[in-house]
Design an enzyme around this catalytic site. Structure first.
Site, PDB file in Angstrom:
ATOM      1  N   CYS A  47     -10.836  39.005  25.003  1.00 48.02           N
ATOM      2  CA  CYS A  47     -12.107  39.055  24.288  1.00 48.02           C
ATOM      3  C   CYS A  47     -12.149  40.250  23.337  1.00 48.02           C
ATOM      4  O   CYS A  47     -11.425  40.272  22.357  1.00 48.02           O
ATOM      5  CB  CYS A  47     -13.264  39.080  25.302  1.00 48.02           C
ATOM      6  N   HIS A  63     -12.050  34.600  29.446  1.00 50.80           N
ATOM      7  CA  HIS A  63     -11.877  35.708  30.390  1.00 50.80           C
ATOM      8  C   HIS A  63     -11.174  35.292  31.677  1.00 50.80           C
ATOM      9  O   HIS A  63     -11.848  34.948  32.658  1.00 50.80           O
ATOM     10  CB  HIS A  63     -13.248  36.292  30.751  1.00 50.80           C
ATOM     11  N   GLU A  67      -9.968  37.172  33.834  1.00 50.52           N
ATOM     12  CA  GLU A  67     -10.325  38.102  34.915  1.00 50.52           C
ATOM     13  C   GLU A  67     -11.649  37.713  35.577  1.00 50.52           C
ATOM     14  O   GLU A  67     -11.977  38.235  36.635  1.00 50.52           O
ATOM     15  CB  GLU A  67     -10.343  39.546  34.393  1.00 50.52           C
TER      16      GLU A  67
END
Ligand SMILES: Nc1ncnc2c1ncn2[C@@H]1O[C@H](COP(=O)(O)OP(=O)(O)O)[C@@H](O)[C@H]1O
Lengths: 611, 236, 79, 79
Positions: B87, B207, B209
């Protein structure tokens, strides 16, 4: 830019000057003070107030800061809170935000606030700074802000002005919250014509800390230093106080003082994000004795509240305040509502370490004064005294009104006008049409357009967010301990019966928390009403407070804080009374949450509970 | 012995704790790196996480790329150190020239946060070996400036060399169609993530994560990226 | 066909976080001597010849700028 | 002290949805005759007199604009 000498050409109104010029006319009415309020200030001081003092009293004695119309009723919350309900409460009404013990050494703080009027004037910035303000309240308790929720009310979905207000508000809340790194875990979007000229933008923030890290706003310890840190102070949100500059300096060569200033503030979420991390590092390092955010009423509020809650007095060197605009007067600096600022009380030995932490985060910080034993709040400006007041009289001993309360004459007619006379669908075709109409109605339609603009994932602890009955975040990764929060209110019910309507809002939020598997623990509220000068509105308010408090006693959970927003009306017409209720619950292990929805697996049994 | 993976924090970085958690969850060691230090602390790989560095005020990533730590990242990447930009991290890698092209405002003009299906187009980068080629994964997407753009020559090069690593799966996604876009943000060729020529520097808007545990994300499909780099580092 | 430029800037007394961020970053990038930066929006419009100045002023005031927090300037430029 | 203006615009070939959104909205608001709108950024800098044009060009190219997607113009203006 450093602080500058007054550039308006006029002399600054000092305490000495005020004492010598008792008959000097002052624009107290323009500042919103009544005749008797002004007389009382003169009484307290034994002289006329200086411009700076007048600015302080007028903002601090405003409805918004002093709760002068609501105080008498809000007491009922305290009166109905039993010791048993209080058992888990570490801080309650009166602090920046309520705090409850959720076990395992964790404390949670949460509060909801309104930013209705600014969001109508400038939807994006108004809503953004609403989020910023509530987040600083939570931070000032010593907690790390964890998540936000945003209960919203707008006029009809197809009204032209809603097209201006709604997208701006949503972009503002998203823009600020997303940039702060706070997941948005819930809220409401409700449309009703009564909000057309007066949308409601409420923002709730929840934060967590270890119990021992709780910071209360007070300035104790004579000799301790007062530190101002965060953004520079500018001409934001000075609003009414700008009349002082023009009054005082009218006719001098500077040309009659300030032009009318915009009363909106612009938010800087990046500065706030850095301020949060900076504050948390200051707390961790044990460098803060007391702390207060600067919200409405800016430095007036922060200094008088810190001093008032402490044990002594406070001396402030106002010319040390880092400014963004030139030629600001002491009154303006004291009442500026520039965002993203905090005020801390620090032991003298810690000042250097304090400044080092601020420097690491690139946060501007200056020592602006110290705690004294004079019992007075004294503000100096280039060596002269411009404020010398007993701080309690500013912060905590403002006027209290017993406004007339009267059940509206048309209430009976309103209640009698029930749904019986409405046509009911009687054929399958009509039923189908009714269903389709309901599904397509703005109040029941999907909220995805709104919620998709909010980051619900950041920090990786969001266990439940839309679509869910309440939001849930994990607080402790080891144990899985977490909290759930929901907000609710149906203003139409409240209008029909404010006492029961408030209880329904409470019951709904309570249920929404309970069904996720969390145990409800505490209540916050944002009481959005019309004008307190209308006895009918005051009746709604009184009834709603009683209903909510009685309901809380019944459920055994305390109201730990809240916010009152009056004067929500367009012309003479008040909004639907809207006491937004937020309930917070705790869950030992978020892995045991109960997600919303049915039909995940074939063969599930559906049970209906209750009647 | 496990790998040490650096996670950079700039002022305004938000997803650094998430990236560190993801690193920990594959039993690698996260190492906090500070924007102002020209020091990678001996790490084996670097993650530039998401957020709003410096508020994204000028352009996303425009200010962060000048941070002292980025000079070291660029140097290490040129030597072949695995670097992942997520991002805002992807935006920073583009601004700093490690990856081509740029990320501009979403075509719908709004911030978009949603669970997004992606197709893994290249499973040979150091960050994607754990995925099957063509695998479809569900990962959160959340940004304001996520529309990937590049000039036609660059696009041809990326496509020709197989350097498009992730693509938005847009079949059946009608939500933005009223805006005339058939993807979450109008990215050219539906590009969600790309790699450098050696497949060691990867940037993507979604994302991974946030998708390491079905408790807090829509899936655990993101774990593959962290496991992939660990494989490469432990084997080396 | 005429070309029109509208520049919209945050009012002087209004906080300009974007301009501030740029101003603070410049010295770190090795550029000294820039004492203040303000950032606003720049619009370039192509308009039919019969669109008059009053209309342009109206477009700027009611739509391109937000008069509560912004100032604006409209100018016609030679194409 | 000199005043410098930098205008940064999306390159012609880059889609400009902000400008397009403005262009699409205008007729709905009753403003006709605007055939195209592009939206970019407008910077106003105060710089010391010894900051030369080469430095200003550098600031714009390496920082205020991203040459991959944007064009820019630097001009000094009289204060
Ligand atoms: N303004 C908002 N901000 C964030 N979440 C919202 C907002 N409005 C609604 N939501 C979320 O969207 C979901 C659906 O909302 P709603 O239709 O009001 O649900 P319900 O009727 O079950 O309360 C809920 O999870 C709610 O918290």
């Amino acid at each position: 830019m450093t602080s500058t000498q007054p550039a308006l050409g006029g002399r600054i109104d000092t305490v000495e000057h005020a004492a010598a010029t008792p008959d000097h006319p002052q624009p107290y009415r323009e500042l919103g003070l009544k005749d008797d309020e002004y007389a009382r200030i003169r009484d307290i001081l034994g002289r006329r107030p200086t411009d700076a003092e007048l600015a302080m009293y007028s903002v601090m004695w405003s409805e918004h800061c002093s709760y002068k119309s609501s105080k008498a009723h809000l007491r009922y919350f305290g009166e109905t809170t039993t010791d048993e309900m209080r058992a888990k409460m570490l801080a309650g009404i009166g602090e920046n935000a309520g705090v409850v013990d959720i076990g395992d050494g964790w404390a949670v703080t949460f509060k909801v606030e309104s930013h209705n009027h600014p969001s109508y004037v400038e939807p994006h910035q108004g809503a953004a700074t609403g989020v910023g303000g509530i987040v600083r309240d939570i931070l000032a308790m010593g907690a790390r802000p964890l998540a936000v929720l945003d209960p919203l009310r707008f006029g009809p979905a197809d009204a032209p002005d809603t097209k201006r207000v709604l997208p701006g508000v949503v972009a503002g809340i998203g823009g600020y919250g997303n940039c702060l790194g706070l997941p948005n875990i819930g809220g409401e979007v409700v449309f009703d014509p009564s909000y057309a000229g007066n949308p409601l933008v409420n923002a709730l923030c929840v934060g967590a800390m270890r119990v021992e890290d709780l910071h209360l706003a007070h300035a104790s310890g004579v000799g301790n230093k007062v530190m101002l840190f965060g953004a520079r102070t500018g001409l934001d949100g000075i609003g009414g106080v700008s009349v002082l500059a023009s009054e005082t300096f009218a006719g001098d060569e500077a040309g009659g003082g300030r032009k009318k200033l915009p009363s909106v503030q612009v938010g800087d979420p990046f500065t706030e994000k850095v301020l949060i991390e900076c504050c948390l590092e200051l707390f961790r390092s044990g460098l803060v004795v007391g702390i207060q955010d600067l919200g409405g009423a800016g430095l007036s509020c922060a200094t008088s509240e810190l001093a008032s809650a402490g044990e002594g007095g406070m001396r402030v060197e106002l010319d040390r305040v880092p400014l963004r605009a030139e030629g600001m007067t002491p009154a303006e600096i004291l009442s500026s509502e520039s965002q993203e600022r905090m005020c801390a009380v620090v032991r003298p030995d810690d000042v250097e370490a304090f400044l080092r932490v601020c420097a690491k985060w690139d946060v501007i910080a200056v020592e602006i004064g110290e705690v004294t034993d004079t019992g007075r709040l004294q503000v100096h400006w280039h060596g002269e005294t411009v404020v010398d007041v007993p701080p309690r009289t500013v912060a905590h001993e403002g006027p209290v009104y017993e406004r007339p309360v009267e059940r509206p004459a048309d209430q009976d007619a309103l209640v009698a006008d029930g749904p019986e006379r409405l046509a009911r669908p009687s054929t399958p075709g009509e039923l189908r049409e009714t269903l389709l109409r309901m599904v397509a109605s703005p109040n029941l339609a999907s909220r995805r357009w709104v919620t998709e603009q909010y980051d619900r994932y950041v920090r990786g602890n969001t266990v439940l967010a839309q679509p869910a009955d309440s939001g849930m975040v994990r607080i402790d990764e080891e144990t899985g301990r977490g909290v759930a929060v929901a907000t609710d209110c149906n203003g139409r019910y409240v209008k029909l019966d404010p006492y029961q309507g408030a209880q329904l809002a409470l019951a709904e939020a309570y249920r929404n928390v309970a069904v996720t598997g969390a145990v409800p623990l505490a209540v916050t509220n944002c009481l959005n009403f019309g004008s307190p000068e209308d006895p009918g509105v005051m009746w709604q308010f009184q009834q709603a407070v009683r209903g909510l408090a009685d309901g809380c006693r019944e459920l055994g959970i305390p109201v730990t804080g809240g916010n009152v927003s009056f004067y929500n009306q367009t012309g003479g017409t008040a909004i639907l009374p809207t006491p937004v209720v937020g309930v917070l619950g705790v869950i030992d292990d978020v892995r045991r949450r109960v997600p919303a929805g049915i039909g995940a697996e074939a063969g599930e049994t559906l049970l209906l509970l209750g009647d | 012995m496990t790998a040490r993976i650096g996670v950079i924090t700039f002022p305004g970085t938000l997803d650094d704790i998430d990236a560190a958690r993801a690193v920990r969850s594959v039993d690698a060691e996260p190492v906090a790196l500070w924007h102002a230090d020209a020091d990678l602390r001996g790490v084996d790989a670097v993650i530039v996480p998401g957020g709003f560095s410096y508020g994204d005020y000028l352009r996303a990533g425009a200010i962060a790329r000048f941070a002292p730590v980025m000079t070291e990242v660029v140097r290490a990447a040129r030597r072949g150190m695995p670097v992942l930009g997520i991002c805002n991290g992807f935006q920073i890698l583009c601004e700093s020239g490690l990856l081509p092209g740029a990320l501009v405002r979403n075509a719908g003009l709004h911030f978009v946060c949603r669970d997004q299906w992606l197709r893994v187009e290249n499973n040979e980068t150091v960050w994607t070996t754990r995925y099957d080629a063509g695998a479809e994964i569900l990962v959160p997407l959340k940004n304001m400036e996520g529309r990937y753009v590049a000039d036609p020559a660059t696009l041809d090069e990326l496509e020709g060399e197989g350097r498009v690593v992730f693509r938005y799966l847009v079949d059946g996604d009608a939500s933005q169609r009223y805006l005339g876009i058939d993807s979450p943000n109008g990215a050219l060729n539906h590009i969600a993530g790309i790699a450098d020529a050696r497949g060691r520097v990867v940037g993507l808007m979604p994302h991974p994560e946030h998708a390491i545990d079905a408790l807090t994300g829509p899936s655990d499909d993101g774990l593959g990226m962290f496991l992939s780099v660990l494989d490469a580092l432990v084997a080396a | 066909m005429a070309r029109v430029v509208v520049d919209v800037m945050p009012k002087q007394e209004i906080l300009d976080p974007q301009g501030q961020a740029v101003a603070r970053a410049l010295p770190r990038l090795g550029f000294d001597g820039v004492t203040s930066v303000r950032q606003g929006k720049h619009f370039e419009l192509e308009v039919d010849d019969d669109v008059d100045d009053a209309t342009l002023a109206k477009i700027a005031e009611t739509f391109l700028a937000n008069p509560v927090i912004e100032d604006w300037v409209v100018r016609r430029v030679d194409a």
